[in-house]
Design an enzyme around this catalytic site. Structure first.
Site, PDB file in Angstrom:
ATOM      1  N   GLY A  48       0.834  -1.200   0.000  1.00 20.14           N
ATOM      2  CA  GLY A  48       0.000   0.000   0.000  1.00 20.14           C
ATOM      3  C   GLY A  48       0.869   1.249   0.000  1.00 20.14           C
TER       4      GLY A  48
ATOM      5  N   ASN B 145      -7.188   5.018   9.596  1.00 20.24           N
ATOM      6  CA  ASN B 145      -6.800   3.757  10.219  1.00 20.24           C
ATOM      7  C   ASN B 145      -6.970   3.749  11.730  1.00 20.24           C
ATOM      8  OD1 ASN B 145      -4.688   5.613   9.182  1.00 20.24           O
ATOM      9  ND2 ASN B 145      -3.403   4.595  10.690  1.00 20.24           N
TER      10      ASN B 145
ATOM     11  N   GLN C 295      -7.715   1.125   4.215  1.00 19.69           N
ATOM     12  CA  GLN C 295      -8.510   0.646   5.354  1.00 19.69           C
ATOM     13  C   GLN C 295      -9.957   0.350   5.009  1.00 19.69           C
ATOM     14  OE1 GLN C 295      -7.667  -0.357   8.276  1.00 19.69           O
ATOM     15  NE2 GLN C 295      -5.541   0.312   8.361  1.00 19.69           N
TER      16      GLN C 295
ATOM     17  N   GLY D 108      -3.030  -5.120   0.372  1.00 21.23           N
ATOM     18  CA  GLY D 108      -3.519  -6.496   0.475  1.00 21.23           C
ATOM     19  C   GLY D 108      -3.695  -7.006   1.894  1.00 21.23           C
ATOM     20  N   HIS D 109      -2.742  -6.665   2.771  1.00 19.18           N
ATOM     21  CA  HIS D 109      -2.774  -7.329   4.091  1.00 19.18           C
ATOM     22  C   HIS D 109      -3.837  -6.774   5.019  1.00 19.18           C
ATOM     23  CE1 HIS D 109      -0.399  -4.456   6.733  1.00 19.18           C
ATOM     24  NE2 HIS D 109      -0.090  -3.988   5.537  1.00 19.18           N
TER      25      HIS D 109
ATOM     26  N   THR E 222       9.472  -8.156 -12.486  1.00 18.71           N
ATOM     27  CA  THR E 222       8.695  -9.384 -12.697  1.00 18.71           C
ATOM     28  C   THR E 222       7.619  -9.481 -11.624  1.00 18.71           C
ATOM     29  OG1 THR E 222      10.626 -10.434 -13.668  1.00 18.71           O
ATOM     30  CG2 THR E 222       8.868 -11.904 -12.893  1.00 18.71           C
TER      31      THR E 222
ATOM     32  N   CYS F  96       5.766   5.634  20.178  1.00 20.99           N
ATOM     33  CA  CYS F  96       6.880   5.685  21.121  1.00 20.99           C
ATOM     34  C   CYS F  96       8.139   6.141  20.391  1.00 20.99           C
ATOM     35  CB  CYS F  96       7.112   4.307  21.710  1.00 20.99           C
ATOM     36  SG  CYS F  96       6.869   4.288  23.469  1.00 20.99           S
TER      37      CYS F  96
HETATM   38  C1  PLP Z   1      -4.337   3.996   5.652  1.00 23.15           C
HETATM   39  C2  PLP Z   1      -3.123   3.197   5.310  1.00 23.15           C
HETATM   40  N1  PLP Z   1      -2.436   3.494   4.199  1.00 23.15           N
HETATM   41  C3  PLP Z   1      -1.351   2.806   3.836  1.00 23.15           C
HETATM   42  C4  PLP Z   1      -0.891   1.762   4.594  1.00 23.15           C
HETATM   43  C5  PLP Z   1       0.380   1.069   4.180  1.00 23.15           C
HETATM   44  O1  PLP Z   1       0.146  -0.171   3.555  1.00 23.15           O
HETATM   45  P1  PLP Z   1       1.335  -1.243   3.519  1.00 23.15           P
HETATM   46  O2  PLP Z   1       1.500  -1.724   4.923  1.00 23.15           O
HETATM   47  O3  PLP Z   1       0.863  -2.320   2.577  1.00 23.15           O
HETATM   48  O4  PLP Z   1       2.545  -0.550   3.022  1.00 23.15           O
HETATM   49  C6  PLP Z   1      -1.573   1.396   5.759  1.00 23.15           C
HETATM   50  C7  PLP Z   1      -1.084   0.300   6.613  1.00 23.15           C
HETATM   51  O5  PLP Z   1      -0.752   0.473   7.761  1.00 23.15           O
HETATM   52  C8  PLP Z   1      -2.727   2.147   6.128  1.00 23.15           C
HETATM   53  O6  PLP Z   1      -3.415   1.878   7.242  1.00 23.15           O
END
Ligand code: PLP
Length: 379
Positions: free
Chosen positions: A69, A150, A178, A199-200, A236, A323
């Site tokens: 992301g 987030n 999110q 993706g995660h 790739t 922190c």
């Molecule tokens: C709002 C937002 N944007 C971008 C990201 C970054 O995505 P990635 O962890 O795949 O780099 C996150 C992940 O913490 C997110 O919460």
């Protein structure tokens, strides 16, 4: 452990693993190869592209796979700023963006002299489109405002902001990392030119993302090379992860269709009600209605969120604090919303998933309530 940190990351779904496995075991071809191995790999990528496009409501060739992301955010922001350098040097963003957006904006500002306007949010975490309108100048080339935050889950009026930008020929990007898989996200309804997916956050593995690019949106690549991904992102392709992301998008579409987010929202509200009745003075951070159905960010009065979670080892959740060098600072997002340092440091983010159960919610509420009663961090 009760996992209530789905905004940090989500478990990989079994459907996703099933889609990935053949490409890690037998179907290992390079998608650019012209022989059968290559064709199998290429077909997996094109299937995934269609699955992502179906979730976003766009044409498959508007989907660019990236390594995260963060990379998608960087590609959108630096890509537009650099390609439009002759049109202007001004970027607009909001005060509650993820570092993956604020970082590239600040980089362009300090390294290349772009001008940056950071629009504020109100106490619920909402950007006022009028602030964006006022910030627009003749040299504005990009507006980037996140779809859902987030930390507090607040949803932004993206379509309204996008309309302001696009009417003036300014590119509009939104970070939807999110919101995808939790609420309906259509690129036509949001009216954006560029949109980030991670993706995660939606049951695919870490290390895969997407940038949606509306046809006609000009973009410089970050990674130059072999011309993959329409020449916008060389390298790739990560075939197993791409295939996994496709399956994750299909799963997300099915869950949205079945109104599964409503079940998650009911559980979230059950947790909120339980905590509110057990902890006098508990306050919700973020928008009471216009927010992600899985996100509950609350401040425990007179307590440190970190300290409450330390006393709740059975619950995996997050605080809004960061922190740095041993000092705990209040979250920049909560601070931008105008929350006092005490309230911001008392915040805990509880983010549910599709597998979260009633029993887990009731146990988490009991454990947190007991921890708050014992905690004297700021008593
Ligand atoms: C709002 C937002 N944007 C971008 C990201 C970054 O995505 P990635 O962890 O795949 O780099 C996150 C992940 O913490 C997110 O919460």
């Amino acid at each position: 452990m009760i996992y209530l940190d789905h905004n940090a990351t989500t478990p990989v779904a079994s459907e996703v693993l099933d889609a990935m496995r053949p490409h890690l075991e037998t179907d290992f071809g390079n998608p650019s190869s012209t022989h059968r191995y290559g064709k199998v790999a290429n077909a997996a990528i094109e299937l995934a592209r269609a699955q992502v496009a179906a979730l976003l409501g766009c044409a498959a060739d508007s989907v660019v796979f990236t390594g995260s992301g963060s990379e998608a955010d960087n590609l959108a922001i630096k890509g537009v700023a650099l390609v439009r350098r002759d049109d202007g040097d001004h970027i607009i963003t909001s005060a509650i963006e993820h570092p993956a957006v604020l970082g590239p904006c600040r980089y362009l500002q300090t390294r290349f002299g772009y001008r940056l306007t950071i629009v504020p949010v109100d106490e619920l975490g909402v950007v006022d489109p009028d602030d964006v309108r006022r910030a627009i100048e003749p040299g504005t080339v990009l507006v980037t405002v996140m779809h859902a935050n987030n930390e507090v889950g607040t949803l932004q009026p993206i379509a309204e902001i996008a309309r302001l930008a696009r009417e003036r020929g300014i590119a509009m990007h939104t970070d939807a990392a999110q919101s995808l898989g939790k609420v309906a996200v259509g690129v036509e309804a949001l009216e954006v030119d560029l949109l980030t997916l991670a993706g995660h956050k939606m049951h695919a593995p870490k290390g895969i993302g997407v940038l949606y690019v509306r046809p006609g949106t000009r973009l410089d690549p970050l990674v130059h090379g072999g011309g993959q991904e329409h020449g916008i992102r060389a390298g790739t392709e990560n075939v197993p992860y791409v295939a996994g992301l496709g399956a994750a998008c299909e799963l997300a579409a099915r869950r949205l269709q079945a109104r599964a987010p409503l079940q998650v929202m009911r559980l979230r509200d059950r947790l909120h009600t339980a905590l509110r009745s057990a902890v006098p003075g508990l306050v919700l951070n973020g928008h009471p209605d216009d927010r992600l159905p899985n996100t509950l960010n609350v401040s425990f009065p007179g307590r440190d969120g970190d300290s409450v979670l330390e006393r709740t080892p059975s619950v995996a959740a997050a605080t809004g604090s960061a922190c740095h060098a041993g000092r705990t600072n209040p979250s920049p997002v909560l601070t931008a919303m105008g929350l006092s340092p005490e309230r911001a440091l008392g915040a805990v983010r509880l983010s549910l998933g599709y597998d979260t159960t009633v029993a887990e919610i009731d146990a988490a509420a009991a454990a947190l309530t007991a921890a708050v009663a014992l905690d004297t961090s700021r008593a």
